[in-house]
Structures are given as structure tokens and as C-alpha cells.
Design a protein around this motif. Structure first.
Motif, short mmCIF file in Angstrom:
data_model
loop_
_atom_site.label_atom_id
_atom_site.label_comp_id
_atom_site.label_asym_id
_atom_site.label_seq_id
_atom_site.Cartn_x
_atom_site.Cartn_y
_atom_site.Cartn_z
N ASN A 144 36.21 0.45 50.23
CA ASN A 144 37.61 0.63 49.80
C ASN A 144 37.91 2.10 49.57
N ASN A 145 39.14 2.48 49.86
CA ASN A 145 39.59 3.85 49.63
C ASN A 145 40.51 3.84 48.40
N PHE A 146 39.88 3.93 47.23
CA PHE A 146 40.62 3.72 45.99
C PHE A 146 41.28 5.00 45.46
N LEU A 147 42.48 4.82 44.97
CA LEU A 147 43.18 5.80 44.14
C LEU A 147 43.21 5.23 42.73
N LYS A 179 38.60 8.02 45.55
CA LYS A 179 38.72 9.22 46.37
C LYS A 179 39.70 10.21 45.76
N GLU A 180 40.55 9.73 44.84
CA GLU A 180 41.53 10.58 44.19
C GLU A 180 41.89 9.96 42.85
N VAL A 181 42.15 10.82 41.87
CA VAL A 181 42.49 10.36 40.52
C VAL A 181 43.80 10.99 40.09
N LEU A 182 44.68 10.19 39.51
CA LEU A 182 45.96 10.67 38.99
C LEU A 182 45.86 10.75 37.47
N LEU A 183 46.24 11.92 36.91
CA LEU A 183 46.24 12.12 35.47
C LEU A 183 47.58 12.73 35.06
N PRO A 184 48.00 12.49 33.81
CA PRO A 184 49.22 13.15 33.33
C PRO A 184 49.00 14.65 33.18
N ASP A 185 50.05 15.41 33.32
CA ASP A 185 49.97 16.86 33.14
C ASP A 185 49.38 17.24 31.79
N SER A 186 49.64 16.42 30.78
CA SER A 186 49.17 16.73 29.43
C SER A 186 47.64 16.74 29.34
N PHE A 187 46.95 16.10 30.29
CA PHE A 187 45.49 16.06 30.28
C PHE A 187 44.88 17.40 30.69
N LYS A 188 45.68 18.26 31.33
CA LYS A 188 45.15 19.52 31.86
C LYS A 188 44.54 20.39 30.77
N SER A 189 45.25 20.51 29.67
CA SER A 189 44.82 21.44 28.63
C SER A 189 44.39 20.76 27.33
N ASP A 190 44.46 19.44 27.27
CA ASP A 190 44.10 18.71 26.06
C ASP A 190 42.59 18.76 25.86
N PRO A 191 42.09 19.39 24.78
CA PRO A 191 40.64 19.46 24.55
C PRO A 191 39.98 18.09 24.49
N ALA A 192 40.73 17.09 24.00
CA ALA A 192 40.16 15.74 23.89
C ALA A 192 39.90 15.12 25.26
N MET A 193 40.52 15.69 26.30
CA MET A 193 40.36 15.15 27.65
C MET A 193 39.34 15.95 28.48
N ALA A 194 38.64 16.86 27.83
CA ALA A 194 37.66 17.69 28.55
C ALA A 194 36.57 16.83 29.19
N ILE A 214 41.49 15.52 41.78
CA ILE A 214 42.39 15.16 40.67
C ILE A 214 43.79 15.69 40.97
N THR A 215 44.78 14.82 40.86
CA THR A 215 46.18 15.20 41.01
C THR A 215 46.89 14.96 39.69
N TYR A 216 47.53 15.99 39.18
CA TYR A 216 48.27 15.87 37.92
C TYR A 216 49.73 15.59 38.22
N LEU A 217 50.27 14.58 37.55
CA LEU A 217 51.68 14.20 37.72
C LEU A 217 52.45 14.48 36.44
N ASP A 218 53.75 14.63 36.57
CA ASP A 218 54.61 14.84 35.43
C ASP A 218 54.40 13.73 34.40
N ASN A 219 54.38 14.11 33.13
CA ASN A 219 54.15 13.13 32.06
C ASN A 219 55.15 11.98 32.10
N TYR A 220 56.38 12.27 32.55
CA TYR A 220 57.42 11.25 32.62
C TYR A 220 57.01 10.09 33.52
N THR A 221 56.25 10.42 34.57
CA THR A 221 55.81 9.39 35.51
C THR A 221 54.98 8.32 34.81
N PHE A 222 54.29 8.71 33.73
CA PHE A 222 53.42 7.78 33.02
C PHE A 222 54.12 7.07 31.85
N ARG A 223 55.37 7.41 31.59
CA ARG A 223 56.06 6.74 30.49
C ARG A 223 56.19 5.25 30.77
#
Length: 885
Positions: free
Chosen positions: A126-129, A177-192, A203-212
Motif C-alpha cells: 500500500n502507498n499510505f499517506l 510514504k508521506e505524513v501530514l502535520l499541522p503547521d503548529s507542529f513545526k516549532s512545538d517542542p512537545a512535538m520534537a 513530512i508536509t505541513y498544512l495550515d492549522n485551519y485544515t485540521f480544525r
């Protein structure tokens, strides 16, 4: 730099590029895809193609490179492999109809997790996202494969600001093969931790609104055309909704086409499956060999006897997600048993399934408007097998085999058979994969198309007849009718006969040796032929698209059938593996016992050469024998026994027969493994750190329903530290929550054998060897009782260590045995005197010899004033004896 005065084409290119800044833009120009500026520099380097420039004479020429559109898949695959994204920009109108610049649009964006083309995909994987989200109380995960329409989700309660380990491990288990994360994960120390764990994945970061959740819920209800998500069971699972909505948003933004083949989402609970974390998967070599990273030498290599791509993907899921529901396990086992009992039908099923193409990916491509004629024919040929297939399976009782668990049976089979007939009636068997060059549709399917075909064929024959007729009428023997792109059809006459041409011939060109003419009649016929040919090609494409749309409307039915055939294929494959390898049907018991008689390692028994595989029996329960300590020399087979027990339990719970004479297995919630010593030096982790991390995971998460496999804990540190840790872990697992946990523990720390006397549910076993003339033979048999010998020097001799080193090792060992606290590595081999007795080198240095503190305590406790001379002598003798142990 860009030209100061942009051409219309470059202006169009830059405007389109602005919409896909993170992708390499494949800009269609005729028969080529062109790349410019930074895209060209990057692509030329990766693809190893020539980098040129546009307007070379300008002070700042524009870098560019290009590649043929017919070879694009090969180049896209290379770019995707390097983690790039590719935006495909096509000409969306015919150049002949364009007023000025040809209109172009991005038709899809190809990313590592958004691939439809078979040539870019692994057939059996499988080619999972994966999208990961977090809400105030939960972390969610959604997993989608657009090439098959698979869409699943789960969520885990959070106890802190970080993503729970169980969810992170689930993401790793899926091998996305690819992971989507909210933009807020980029700099959040808890997400290190999550960023580090997934750093090997794109890893592809998407606008936080997309995850609302509210935005995500709206996207999902639009996708499924429902009022709520109640019917899918996720209406009150906000973290699932958040991750799933982000995934759908990304699919829509990149595919820019119909995605109705993603018609449902399936939630799952991690507790519904046996947990095998990523490390245990590697340690047990479930999908890949730990040394070569290839499937050969792994469990999947032995069990995968599937013949369809769908079955090949599903059996990997069965291996990675063993069941904990006894009824579901038994359903699979009964299906295998029933199929083994019907060998004739079993063989026929295998032959029929070989004719079934990848229905999941065919249906998905066709639904998204990317299926070509060959895809349609493959679908037709696959669906045509269904009537024969269902005639074979109708006598089976198991719903896994007879299809009664599917929605819509038997109408589904009949409807899909009609779909195959539609494709067969419309699409030519020799149709090519290119859709805009004609030769797609069968004669007789469309009266309008048949008329155009007749005009085209008759027109060409008219030209041949006209040439013959003109020769006869004019008497010009050199007269020939020819064609080129400039004039179309024309008459050519030699120079010598050009003065004899009729008056109605219109001169078009004079050559050195010939004259060229046209006639009004010829041009009229030519227009008819050309218009008919052009109209025919366009009409064939229109008809093809209409047929494809009719097929696309049945995508859901195709995918339902695909899921049934995948399961049928896995079961027939497991039945075949069971027959070929003499596997037994395991009993799933309720009394918390693991009883394996004459068990074998499914992989090792196939790989050993030059000796017979020796089976071994194991019984683990919660009352008498819950933990087994296994001693014995290296190479004797301790690790094999440990792994074969784990694999047998796993195989039973995935619903497979097992490599044993008989087996009764209780349901296990999780298999933990601490085997091997894999350094992770790139992350700064030593052998011992890896050991301790894995051990910590075990003691922190094991339950009384788990199975723990421990191989040589403590090897990565000093002898005393290692033995102490191994002892403490063994005791802890025995006493866990007052119930203990089933454990197999292989060790060279022979002091641990004393645990059998201290802990009631710990038993000692050893791998039997035979010794003669200072050599050993491995008997491979697991027998009761421990051994206090490791035979390390004998194993070293078997491995080819030189005799000088062997002799020195013996001397060092002999010295250590007499002076356990101060072994002298510099001792030279003692020269044997004639007639002297051979030194006994069979023991092992004791780790429990007396320390200075022990002796000091003995002296402190003794009352010298009360001792008689005889007592003092006896006490002194006892001290001397302890020192010499």
C-alpha cells in the motif's frame, strides 16, 4: 533572473508556478514537458539530463530542461524517490482551436503519498499517506491510499502535551510514504519526538485551519455525501475527524479530479489487534530480513502464496495486525481448513485468481478519470472471471470463502458481469494506451463512428482509384498521387511529361525533375478525408470517456468485490503454505496457556542446510511455568526457539495454521521482543542504550496477557551490571501486577538459574549439546534443567579462531576460576609437564564470590571472646574456603 520583458509563454508559466511553489512544475509544450528556472536546475541534477537555457544571448539566460511526455513516468518516479513533488501542467485545449497562447492548467500534483500510476507503485504494498492531529484530549491518525480507496482512522487519549507513543508507533507500523502535520507542529517542542521519529518520511505541513474539527467535518460530509459522520462511527471522535479531514483536503488539492472512489472511512481501535511495535516487527523479521532488508528470509516470504496484487497487500496487513477476537480468528482458521479439505477446488481457485488484475487500483484510476484503454480491458478480463469463480465457491460454508458477507451478492456478481460485457462491446482488444490517437472503439458500437470510419477508408481507396483513372485519361505514365503535410494530396508528373497535363490541373510546385499539381475534385475529397479522420479521433475519445464514466459509477461495487477477492486470495495462499509446509491448525484456548508441541521456526526450517531441523516443545501458563530461563552456548539455537514461539503465536492469531505437530494458543494482547543488539549510532544510541530502551518499553507496558521474548539482556554493559539488570527484570516480570507475564528469557548469566528456587513460576531449560575431546556438537533440543556452562571457547574453535588464541583463552579462564576477582589477561599458556593432570577448564567464573564487604560482615558478627581455639580454627578455615570459591 527572469527576462525584464516576459514573453506571454513565460508569463503564463510563472503564473502557474506561483500556485505550486513546493513542487517541480512539468509544463507541457507539445510532445515535451519543460522545466524552467530553479525547477530546471534541481530536476536536471536529479534526473541527470542536460541543463540548457532559454535566450542564451541574454545577460541572464533562463535555465531550462525538458523530457518527452511519453517517458514522463520514468522521470517522475526518480523525482518522487528523492522526496520531490511534481505538478503536472497540461495543455487543456487543442492548439488548432487556441486564440493566441494555448491554455494550460495543473491537472494533478504527484507527491510520495499521492500516486496513482502503476509504474510508480509497488504491486504488493500500500502507498499510505498518514495525517496526525491532536485535540485537547486525544491524538488522531488517518491513513489513506488513493490508489486503492482505503481510508482508516483511529485515536488515542492523551495524558500530556505530546503525541502518545502508541499512536506514533501505529504511524511507523503503517510505513507511510508521506505524513501530514499541522503547521503548529513545526516549532512545538512537545512535538520534537514525532518530528524525529518520522524524519525518514516526507513530512508536509498544512495550515492549522485544515485540521480544525469543524472544517474537517464539513469536508468529510461533502466527500461522503452525508449529513453527518454517525454512519461511519466517528461523529464523536474529534481527533479522528481532524486527521481525516486534513487527509481529504490534501487529496482534493493535489488530485484535482473526482475522488468518489473514497466512499467510506473505517475507524478502528488499537486494542482490537495484537500490538507488535516497529522494533519487534524488525526483530522477528516479519516483513524483511534484518540483515538484507529484503523480504527473502522473512515470515512474509514463507506465508505469501497469494496470486493477486490485492491479496499480496492484504496478507501484510494480516501479519502486522493479528486479531484478539477469538471468534474472528477461528473464522479464518475454519476457512483454511475447509479449503484444504477440497484440494480440487483449491487448485482451481488459484488458477482463476491468477487471471484477476488489481481491481482496487484499476477501479480507483478509472474513477479518477486516469484509466486508459488497457486498464479498461484489464478490468473486463478480471470481471469476466467472476461467474466461474463464484460457481466454485458456492458450496463452501465459510463466509470468507463463499462471499455471503459481501453487500449485494448475488446481484453484485451479475451487475459486474454486465459491466465486463459493456467494456468488451465498446473497447478494442488491440487498443493502445494513448487516448488521443484513435483506434479505441470497436466497429459496430457507434453508427456515427462507423460512418466516419467508412469515409476515411473509402477516401483512401478513392485516392488509389483516382491515380489509376488519371493515368488512363491523360496517358501520363509518370503520374503519381502523393501526400505531404504542406500540400496534402497532389499529383506529381515528370518534367518530360509536364507539358501534356490537362488544363484543369492547377500547378502548385516546380521541382528539378517534376511538376506538382492539384485538382478541385481532389481537394474536396481530401477535406472530407481529413475532417473525417480528425472527427473520428475526437469521437472515439468521447465514446471512451462515456464508457469510462459508466464504469466509474460502479467503482464502489468493484472495490467491494476487490476486498472479497483479496481475502479469498490470502486464505487460499495460507492454505497452500499450510499444505506445503505441514502446518497444523492451532486451537484457540480460554485457559491462558501456550502449548506448542514439536514447534518449528517457519523461516529457519526452510533455510538450514546440511542438518535436520530439530523441533522443540514449549508450554507456558500462568500457574506452573510462566517464565522459562534458557541457557546454553551461542549457536545452539536459543534465539531460534524464542523467535519460533513468538512467530507461532502471531501466526495463530492472524488466522494461519502453524509450524508444529499441535498447538493450543491463548489470545495474546502484545508480543514484546528484546533480541539482538542493533546499535543506532547515527542517533547517538549505543548497544546498551538500545537494550535498555527496549527493556523499559517491555516492563512499562506488558500485561498478564502479553508474551515477552528476552534474548541476552545486559550484554552491552559490565558483567556485574548486566547480570544485576537481567536478574531484576526476570523477577519484575514474574511478579508483574501480582500476576506475572509469560516470558521466554535466554541468558548466559548462569547465576539466574537460582531464580527457579526463589520464584515458583520460573523454570530452567537449556539447549542440549554433546561434548567430546574438548569439542561440542549442537543437539538443538530444548530440555529441562539449566546448565552452568557456555562452551564459549569450544564455540570459538568451531568459528575458526586460531589454536594459539584458544590455548591462551583456556589459561586465562583457568586463572579466573582460581582468582575470580582479579583475572589476569596477560597469563601465558602453561606448558604441560609430562604426566601432569589436565587442568579442568569446564567451569565459569562465579559472579557471587565473596566481596570485601561480605568478609568484613563475617568478622564483625563473630564474638572472639566466646570462641574456643577449635572454633577459631574452623572460622578461619571457613574464611579461607570462601576466598577460594
Amino acid at each position: 533572473m527572469v527576462e525584464k520583458k516576459q514573453t506571454p509563454m513565460m508569463a503564463q508559466y510563472l503564473a502557474i508556478k506561483e500556485t505550486c511553489q513546493d513542487a517541480i512544475l512539468f509544463y507541457r509544450m507539445g510532445d515535451f514537458y519543460e522545466m524552467f528556472l530553479e525547477d530546471a536546475v534541481k530536476a536536471a541534477s536529479i534526473l541527470e539530463i542536460a541543463l540548457t537555457s532559454r535566450n542564451k544571448n541574454d545577460p541572464d539566460p533562463i535555465p531550462m530542461c525538458g523530457l518527452p511526455y511519453k517517458a514522463a513516468d520514468l522521470y517522475i518516479a526518480k523525482l518522487i524517490e528523492k522526496g520531490c513533488k511534481v505538478a503536472v501542467c497540461e495543455q487543456v485545449e487543442a492548439p488548432s482551436q487556441a486564440k493566441g497562447l494555448v491554455k494550460r492548467e495543473i491537472v494533478r500534483v504527484i507527491t510520495p503519498g499521492m500516486i496513482l500510476n502503476d509504474s510508480l507503485l509497488d504491486r504488493g504494498t500500500n502507498n499510505f499517506l498518514v495525517a496526525i492531529s491532536k485535540t485537547s484530549d486525544y491524538s488522531g491518525l488517518a491513513c489513506i491510499d488513493i490508489s486503492t480507496g482505503s481510508f482508516t482512522t483511529c485515536q488515542v487519549k492523551r495524558t500530556s502535551g505530546v503525541i502518545p507513543y502508541t499512536l506514533l508507533d501505529e504511524a511507523l507500523k503503517l510505513s507511510p510514504k508521506e505524513v501530514l502535520l499541522p503547521d503548529s507542529f513545526k516549532s512545538d517542542p512537545a512535538m520534537a519526538t514525532i518530528r524525529k521519529a518520522l524524519s525518514h518520511v516526507g513530512i508536509t505541513y498544512l495550515d492549522n485551519y485544515t485540521f480544525r474539527p469543524d472544517n474537517a467535518r464539513q469536508l468529510l460530509t461533502e466527500q461522503f455525501a452525508t449529513r453527518s459522520l454517525e454512519g461511519f462511527g466517528i461523529e464523536r471522535m474529534p481527533a479522528c475527524i481532524s486527521a481525516a479531514g486534513a487527509a481529504i483536503s490534501y487529496v482534493r488539492d493535489t488530485q484535482l479530479s473526482d475522488t468518489s472512489h473514497i466512499y467510506k472511512i473505517t475507524p478502528y481501535n488499537l486494542n482490537d489487534f495484537m500490538v507488535i511495535d516497529d522494533r519487534s516487527c524488525k526483530n522477528l523479521e516479519l516483513l524483511t530480513n534484518i540483515q538484507t532488508q529484503s523480504p527473502k528470509g522473512s515470515l512474509i516470504h514463507i506465508l505469501d502464496k497469494t496470486v493477486t496484487a490485492m491479496g499480496g497487500r492484504l496478507i501484510k496487513q494480516w501479519i502486522r495486525y493479528p486479531l484478539v477476537d477469538k471468534d474472528l480468528i477461528r473464522q479464518r482458521l475454519h476457512a483454511i481448513e475447509e479449503l484444504i479439505g477440497a484440494p480440487g477446488i483449491h487448485q482451481t481457485l488459484g488458477d482463476l485468481l491468477k487471471s484477476v488484475y488489481d481491481l482496487e487500483r484499476l477501479g480507483s484510476r478509472i474513477s479518477m478519470g486516469q484509466g486508459n484503454a488497457r486498464d479498461m480491458l484489464s478490468l473486463k478480463n478480471s470481471l469476466s472471471v467472476l461467474p466461474d469463480l463464484f460457481r466454485q465457491i458456492k458450496t463452501f460454508k465459510s463466509p470468507i470463502l463463499n462471499g455471503t458477507g459481501m453487500d449485494g451478492t448475488p446481484d453484485l456478481v451479475r451487475d459486474l458481469e454486465k459491466l465486463a460485457q459493456l467494456i468488451g462491446k465498446a473497447i478494442r482488444e488491440d487498443a493502445v494506451h494513448v487516448l488521443n490517437e484513435g483506434n479505441l472503439i470497436n466497429d459496430g458500437y457507434s453508427p456515427e463512428l462507423d460512418e466516419l470510419l467508412s469515409i476515411t477508408r473509402d477516401g483512401k481507396s478513392w485516392i488509389a482509384k483516382t491515380e489509376k483513372k488519371e493515368k488512363e485519361n491523360t496517358g501520363l505514365s509518370s503520374l503519381k498521387i502523393k501526400y505531404n503535410k504542406v500540400f496534402g494530396y497532389f499529383i506529381e508528373v515528370s518534367k518530360a511529361q509536364s507539358a501534356q497535363v490537362p488544363d484543369h490541373y492547377i500547378r502548385k510546385q516546380t521541382l528539378v525533375n517534376a511538376e506538382r499539381f492539384i485538382t478541385q475534385d481532389m481537394k474536396a475529397v481530401e477535406d472530407t478525408i481529413f475532417n473525417a479522420q480528425e472527427r473520428r479521433t475526437a469521437l472515439e475519445y468521447e465514446i471512451f470517456c462515456t464508457v469510462r464514466e459508466k464504469v466509474a459509477k460502479r467503482t464502489k461495487d468493484i472495490l467491494i468485490m476487490a476486498q472479497f477477492i483479496a481475502a479469498l486470495d490470502v486464505v487460499q495462499g495460507l492454505a497452500k503454505a499450510a499444505v506445503e509446509n505441514a502446518y497444523a491448525k492451532p486451537d484457540i484456548n480460554d485457559d491462558r496457556r501456550i502449548d506448542i508441541q514439536d514447534g518449528r521456526h517457519p523461516v529457519v526450517e526452510k533455510l538450514i542446510q546440511g542438518e535436520r531441523y530439530v523441533p522443540n516443545s514449549i508450554v507456558l501458563d500462568d500457574t506452573q511455568c510462566q517464565q522459562i530461563l534458557i541457557t546454553g552456548p551461542n549457536m545452539a539455537g536459543k534465539s531460534t526457539v524464542l523467535r519460533q514461539v513468538a512467530l507461532t503465536v502471531l501466526m495463530a492469531q492472524m488466522g494461519s495454521f502453524v509450524p508444529a505437530v499441535s498447538a493450543s494458543i491463548c489470545v495474546t494482547d502484545r508480543i514484546f521482543t528484546r533480541v539482538g543488539a542493533l546499535d543506532n549510532l547515527s542517533s547517538g544510541q549505543s548497544t546498551f542504550m538500545v537494550e535498555m530502551e527496549e527493556t523499559a518499553n517491555i516492563v512499562n507496558n506488558a500485561t498478564e496477557k502479553s508474551l515477552v521474548i528476552l534474548d541476552e539482556i545486559g550484554r552491552g554493559t559490565s558483567t556485574y551490571d548486566g547480570m544485576s539488570i537481567a536478574w531484576a527484570v526476570a523477577e519484575y516480570l514474574h511478579d508483574l501486577n501480582g500476576k506475572g507475564v509469560k516470558t521466554l528469557f535466554a541468558t548466559h548469566y548462569h547465576e539466574l538459574l537460582q531464580l527457579e528456587e526463589i520464584k515458583p513460576r520460573i523454570k530452567n531449560y537449556n539447549i542440549e549439546v554433546k561434548e567430546f575431546n574438548d569439542n561440542i556438537v549442537f543437539l538443538r533440543s530444548l530440555v529441562k534443567g539449566g546448565t552452568n556452562r557456555s562452551y564459549g571457547i569450544q564455540v570459538a574453535r568451531l568459528a575458526g579462531v586460531p589454536d594459539d588464541i584458544i590455548d591462551l583463552a583456556k589459561s586465562v579462564l583457568a586463572s579466573a576460576e582460581h582468582h575470580p576477582m582479579t583475572p589476569a589477561p596477560s597469563v601465558q599458556p602453561a606448558k604441560k609437564k609430562k604426566g601432569s593432570k589436565k587442568r579442568n577448564t569446564s567451569g565459569q567464573m562465579s559472579l557471587f564470590g565473596p566481596s570485601d564487604d561480605d568478609l568484613r560482615q563475617m568478622l564483625q558478627k563473630v564474638d572472639i571472646a566466646q570462641m574456643t581455639p577449635l572454633d577459631a580454627l574452623n572460622f578461619l578455615n571457613e574464611l579461607k574456603r570462601k576466598v577460594e570459591v
